[in-house]
Scaffold this active site. Structure first.
Site, short mmCIF file in Angstrom:
data_model
loop_
_atom_site.label_atom_id
_atom_site.label_comp_id
_atom_site.label_asym_id
_atom_site.label_seq_id
_atom_site.Cartn_x
_atom_site.Cartn_y
_atom_site.Cartn_z
N ASP A 15 0.86 -1.17 0.00
CA ASP A 15 0.00 0.00 0.00
C ASP A 15 0.91 1.23 0.00
O ASP A 15 2.12 1.11 0.23
CB ASP A 15 -0.89 -0.02 1.25
CG ASP A 15 -1.70 1.23 1.40
OD1 ASP A 15 -2.41 1.60 0.45
OD2 ASP A 15 -1.63 1.86 2.48
N ASP A 17 -0.05 5.19 1.14
CA ASP A 17 -0.22 6.08 2.27
C ASP A 17 -0.22 5.33 3.59
O ASP A 17 -1.01 4.39 3.78
CB ASP A 17 -1.54 6.86 2.14
CG ASP A 17 -1.49 7.88 1.03
OD1 ASP A 17 -0.48 8.60 0.94
OD2 ASP A 17 -2.45 7.95 0.24
#
Length: 221
Positions: A15, A17
Site C-alpha cells: 500500500d 499512504d
C-alpha cells in the site's frame, strides 16, 4: 516482538499512504477543508478517509445533491497541489532498493496522479508496477486491487505478501488470499488485527532464497 511470516514469497505488494510514506498531515488538511465546506463534523469525518478511494469516501458520506465524481476529482487535484509534510516511512527506501524490480508493486487507493506526486515528494523510487484507484471498479476492502497487482507481476495471489496499514487494506489482502504485514508507523492506537505488525522498515530485510523467492527477516534479533 511478533514473529514474521514463516514462509517465502514470490513478490511483495505495498500500500502507499501510511505504509511506505506518511501523507496524513497533507491529506487531512485537504479533507478537513472539504468537510467544513459541506458542514460535516471534521473530527468525526477525518478518521473515515484512510485506506479507501476518494470516490468511495465521498459516496459514503451520503450528501444530497452533489456530483460524487466531480467532488472526488476536486479533492484529488487539491491533494496533488498540497504535498507539504509528506515523508517516507523509516527504512523503506533502503528496503525497496534490495527488491528485484519485477518482484514488487504498489497497490494504492489513491488516483495514479496523486500517488506519483506523493511518491516523488517522499523521495521514493517510481514503482515498477502500480495499481491505482482508477484501475479497479471495486476498491479496498474488496480483493480486486491486490488481485490485479499480483496479475500485473505475473504472480499467483497466494504467493504474494502484502504490506498495509489500514483495516480496509488488510481485509482486501485477506479476501485476495494473501498474507499481510501491518506497518504501524502512523498509528496512534493499536489496530484490531492478528496480523504481524512492524513499526517501520529499519529492522527488516528481504533475502533471496536459493529457489529465487523472497524471505522477510529482521536485521536484529
Amino acid at each position: 516482538m511478533t514473529a514474521l511470516p514463516a514462509r517465502d514469497y514470490a513478490a511483495f505488494l505495498f500500500d502507499m499512504d501510511g505504509t511506505i510514506l506518511t501523507s496524513i498531515i497533507a491529506a487531512e488538511r485537504v479533507w478537513a477543508a472539504w468537510a467544513r465546506s459541506h458542514g460535516l463534523d471534521v473530527d468525526v469525518f477525518l478518521p473515515t478517509i484512510h485506506g479507501k478511494r476518494s470516490i468511495d469516501t465521498v459516496r459514503g458520506v451520503g450528501l444530497p445533491d452533489i456530483d460524487v465524481e466531480a467532488e472526488a476529482q476536486r479533492i484529488t487535484l487539491a491533494e496533488i497541489e498540497d504535498v507539504e509534510g509528506i515523508e517516507a516511512i523509516a527504512g523503506v527506501a533502503a528496503f525497496l532498493a534490495t527488491l528485484p524490480a519485477d518482484r514488487w508493486a504498489i497497490v494504492t487507493s489513491a488516483p495514479r496522479a496523486l500517488a506519483e506526486a506523493r511518491i516523488a515528494a517522499a523521495g521514493l523510487p517510481t514503482p515498477p508496477v502500480m495499481v491505482a484507484a482508477e484501475d479497479v471498479q471495486r476498491g479496498k476492502p474488496a480483493p480486486d486491487p491486490f488481485l490485479l497487482g499480483a496479475e500485473k507481476l505475473g504472480m499467483r495471489p497466494q504467493d504474494c505478501l502484502v504490506f498495509e496499514d489500514t483495516l480496509a487494506g488488510l481485509q482486501s489482502a485477506e479476501a485476495a488470499g494473501m498474507d499481510s504485514i501491518v506497518v504501524t508507523a502512523t498509528h496512534h492506537q493499536p489496530l484490531e488485527t492478528k496480523v504481524t505488525g512492524v513499526p517501520d522498515y529499519d529492522d527488516l530485510r528481504a533475502i533471496r532464497t536459493p529457489e529465487g523467492l523472497l524471505r522477510l527477516q529482521r536485521t536484529r534479533s
